[in-house]
Design a protein around this motif. Structure first.
Motif, PDB file in Angstrom:
ATOM      1  N   TYR A  38       0.840  -1.209   0.000  1.00 33.81           N
ATOM      2  CA  TYR A  38       0.000   0.000   0.000  1.00 33.81           C
ATOM      3  C   TYR A  38       0.873   1.257   0.000  1.00 33.81           C
ATOM      4  N   SER A  39       1.855   1.302   0.892  1.00 31.38           N
ATOM      5  CA  SER A  39       2.701   2.493   0.965  1.00 31.38           C
ATOM      6  C   SER A  39       3.705   2.545  -0.173  1.00 31.38           C
ATOM      7  N   LEU A  40       4.176   1.405  -0.639  1.00 31.40           N
ATOM      8  CA  LEU A  40       5.077   1.411  -1.793  1.00 31.40           C
ATOM      9  C   LEU A  40       4.375   1.926  -3.033  1.00 31.40           C
ATOM     10  N   ARG A  41       3.091   1.593  -3.185  1.00 32.35           N
ATOM     11  CA  ARG A  41       2.344   2.036  -4.371  1.00 32.35           C
ATOM     12  C   ARG A  41       2.106   3.540  -4.369  1.00 32.35           C
ATOM     13  N   ALA A  42       2.127   4.165  -3.197  1.00 34.53           N
ATOM     14  CA  ALA A  42       1.866   5.616  -3.126  1.00 34.53           C
ATOM     15  C   ALA A  42       2.893   6.381  -3.949  1.00 34.53           C
ATOM     16  N   GLY A  43       4.100   5.863  -3.969  1.00 33.42           N
ATOM     17  CA  GLY A  43       5.101   6.203  -4.983  1.00 33.42           C
ATOM     18  C   GLY A  43       5.664   7.594  -5.031  1.00 33.42           C
ATOM     19  N   GLY A  44       4.919   8.542  -5.532  1.00 34.51           N
ATOM     20  CA  GLY A  44       5.512   9.829  -5.847  1.00 34.51           C
ATOM     21  C   GLY A  44       6.362   9.726  -7.109  1.00 34.51           C
ATOM     22  N   LYS A  45       7.334  10.604  -7.237  1.00 34.06           N
ATOM     23  CA  LYS A  45       8.150  10.651  -8.453  1.00 34.06           C
ATOM     24  C   LYS A  45       9.298   9.643  -8.447  1.00 34.06           C
ATOM     25  N   ARG A  46       9.522   8.950  -7.330  1.00 39.40           N
ATOM     26  CA  ARG A  46      10.618   7.982  -7.217  1.00 39.40           C
ATOM     27  C   ARG A  46      11.965   8.661  -7.483  1.00 39.40           C
ATOM     28  N   ILE A  47      12.145   9.852  -6.933  1.00 38.78           N
ATOM     29  CA  ILE A  47      13.364  10.621  -7.188  1.00 38.78           C
ATOM     30  C   ILE A  47      14.615   9.837  -6.797  1.00 38.78           C
ATOM     31  N   ARG A  48      14.586   9.170  -5.659  1.00 34.58           N
ATOM     32  CA  ARG A  48      15.792   8.480  -5.175  1.00 34.58           C
ATOM     33  C   ARG A  48      16.224   7.351  -6.097  1.00 34.58           C
ATOM     34  N   PRO A  49      15.361   6.393  -6.423  1.00 35.44           N
ATOM     35  CA  PRO A  49      15.815   5.357  -7.359  1.00 35.44           C
ATOM     36  C   PRO A  49      16.164   5.903  -8.733  1.00 35.44           C
ATOM     37  N   MET A  50      15.443   6.929  -9.177  1.00 35.28           N
ATOM     38  CA  MET A  50      15.753   7.492 -10.492  1.00 35.28           C
ATOM     39  C   MET A  50      17.130   8.162 -10.500  1.00 35.28           C
ATOM     40  N   LEU A  51      17.493   8.792  -9.394  1.00 31.97           N
ATOM     41  CA  LEU A  51      18.832   9.381  -9.288  1.00 31.97           C
ATOM     42  C   LEU A  51      19.901   8.297  -9.342  1.00 31.97           C
ATOM     43  N   LEU A  52      19.649   7.172  -8.700  1.00 34.93           N
ATOM     44  CA  LEU A  52      20.594   6.057  -8.736  1.00 34.93           C
ATOM     45  C   LEU A  52      20.793   5.590 -10.179  1.00 34.93           C
ATOM     46  N   PHE A  53      19.686   5.445 -10.902  1.00 30.65           N
ATOM     47  CA  PHE A  53      19.773   5.033 -12.307  1.00 30.65           C
ATOM     48  C   PHE A  53      20.534   6.067 -13.139  1.00 30.65           C
ATOM     49  N   ALA A  54      20.256   7.343 -12.871  1.00 31.25           N
ATOM     50  CA  ALA A  54      20.907   8.410 -13.640  1.00 31.25           C
ATOM     51  C   ALA A  54      22.407   8.425 -13.397  1.00 31.25           C
ATOM     52  N   ALA A  55      22.835   8.193 -12.154  1.00 28.16           N
ATOM     53  CA  ALA A  55      24.257   8.136 -11.854  1.00 28.16           C
ATOM     54  C   ALA A  55      24.911   6.948 -12.563  1.00 28.16           C
ATOM     55  N   LEU A  56      24.223   5.812 -12.559  1.00 27.95           N
ATOM     56  CA  LEU A  56      24.724   4.635 -13.270  1.00 27.95           C
ATOM     57  C   LEU A  56      24.910   4.928 -14.758  1.00 27.95           C
ATOM     58  N   GLU A  57      23.912   5.566 -15.351  1.00 35.54           N
ATOM     59  CA  GLU A  57      23.961   5.818 -16.785  1.00 35.54           C
ATOM     60  C   GLU A  57      24.995   6.877 -17.140  1.00 35.54           C
ATOM     61  N   THR A  58      25.352   7.716 -16.173  1.00 33.80           N
ATOM     62  CA  THR A  58      26.447   8.658 -16.383  1.00 33.80           C
ATOM     63  C   THR A  58      27.752   7.901 -16.655  1.00 33.80           C
ATOM     64  N   TYR A  59      27.845   6.695 -16.103  1.00 29.93           N
ATOM     65  CA  TYR A  59      29.032   5.858 -16.292  1.00 29.93           C
ATOM     66  C   TYR A  59      28.797   4.739 -17.316  1.00 29.93           C
ATOM     67  N   GLY A  60      27.771   4.914 -18.135  1.00 28.53           N
ATOM     68  CA  GLY A  60      27.549   3.998 -19.238  1.00 28.53           C
ATOM     69  C   GLY A  60      27.006   2.640 -18.845  1.00 28.53           C
ATOM     70  N   LYS A  61      26.421   2.534 -17.640  1.00 27.69           N
ATOM     71  CA  LYS A  61      25.874   1.267 -17.174  1.00 27.69           C
ATOM     72  C   LYS A  61      24.357   1.259 -17.319  1.00 27.69           C
ATOM     73  N   GLU A  62      23.803   0.087 -17.560  1.00 28.69           N
ATOM     74  CA  GLU A  62      22.351  -0.048 -17.652  1.00 28.69           C
ATOM     75  C   GLU A  62      21.703   0.161 -16.283  1.00 28.69           C
ATOM     76  N   ALA A  63      20.551   0.810 -16.281  1.00 27.08           N
ATOM     77  CA  ALA A  63      19.841   1.075 -15.032  1.00 27.08           C
ATOM     78  C   ALA A  63      19.527  -0.214 -14.276  1.00 27.08           C
ATOM     79  N   GLU A  64      19.267  -1.287 -15.016  1.00 28.10           N
ATOM     80  CA  GLU A  64      18.881  -2.546 -14.383  1.00 28.10           C
ATOM     81  C   GLU A  64      19.955  -3.079 -13.435  1.00 28.10           C
TER      82      GLU A  64
END
Length: 293
Positions: free
Chosen positions: A38-64
């Motif tokens: 229930y609380s996980l679905r409330a979600g919001g923009k998911r800024i924290r995980p998206m930032l993690l993915f963005a940092a990874l992709e800065t170094y040419g790595k797949e978000a997965e």
């Protein structure tokens, strides 16, 4: 701004599907899993995980490659919100426009759902096949430090102790660098670590993370005054009604907006010194500073 919103939408769909699958697969009592989800679905923009993915992709790595760490991060963030909303703490009825967890499932189940999310987060990283055992241990240590007594929990304690007091600016910044900033910083630092950043780059990205962590909270304080309940998902002015010091209350609204610009400029300066293109991280800094929810 359109490009970063498209990026978030694309990655969020992938992320949320995986996140909820991991909870659904648990061999645990149904009411506990329902409360967690229930609380996980409330979600919001998911800024924290998206930032993690963005940092990874800065170094040419797949978000997965950062998916398990991103889920662990979001679970710890969500547990903190469930507990923060409880009557013993902020006693909030709404979170992101929906009834808070304890209003739906009761206080005991809400507490246990938070406990479950916190502990399962570390199991996720420990059992991930995306990293070496040595990397997993480092990520667990980083996340535990960010979430624990020297990080988010310590910031929450200082926040409660600061209620009904007029704090100094350094005291307010301590709260927000820990309560909000440490998990945001983990997002960037974990992505950089998994991506293979060197020591110099890690130091610059840590500065970037510190600046966006403060920018995030300053913007939050501004929205608590100028936003609408529909936008921010909770009553406007809740910080004032709880007698909390905020950036607008200490610096004035104009001063808070100037401070927001200062932190945003600091984030961009750190990225400019990085020596590699980081368009996603640049866009996230702007998004954090301009968000309406």
């Amino acid at each position: 701004m359109t490009a970063i919103k498209s990026y978030i939408e694309e990655k969020r769909t992938m992320f949320e599907s995986y996140l909820l699958q991991r909870v659904e697969a648990l061999q645990a009592p149904a009411p506990l899993k329902e409360s967690m989800a229930y609380s996980l679905r409330a979600g919001g923009k998911r800024i924290r995980p998206m930032l993690l993915f963005a940092a990874l992709e800065t170094y040419g790595k797949e978000a997965e490659k950062g998916l398990d760490s991103a889920c662990a991060l979001e679970m710890i963030h969500t547990y903190s919100l469930i507990h923060d909303d409880l009557p013993a703490m902020d006693d909030d009825d709404l979170r992101r426009g929906k009834p808070t967890n304890h209003k739906v499932f009761g206080e005991a189940t809400a507490i246990l759902a938070g406990d479950a999310l916190l502990t399962f987060a570390f199991e996720l990283i420990a059992s991930s096949t995306a990293h070496s055992p040595e990397q997993s241990v480092k990520l667990i240590r980083m996340l535990a430090s960010a979430a624990g007594p020297e990080g988010m929990v310590g910031g929450q304690m200082a926040d409660m102790a600061g209620e009904q007091k007029t704090l100094t600016l350094p005291e307010l910044e301590y709260i927000h660098l820990h309560k909000t900033g440490r998990l945001l910083a983990f997002s960037v630092m974990a992505g950089a670590f998994i991506g293979g950043a060197d020591e110099r780059e890690t130091s610059l990205l840590e500065k970037y993370a510190r600046h966006i962590g403060l920018a995030f909270q300053i913007r939050d304080d501004i929205l608590d005054v100028e936003g609408t309940e529909e936008e921010i998902g909770k009553p406007v002015g809740s910080d004032e009604s709880n007698d909390k010091s905020t950036y607008p209350s200490l610096l004035s609204m104009n001063g808070a907006k100037e401070k927001l610009t200062e932190e945003l400029n600091g984030a961009h300066e750190a990225l400019a010194a990085l020596g590699r293109p980081a368009p996603l991280l640049e866009a996230f800094a702007n998004l954090i500073a301009e968000r309406t929810a």
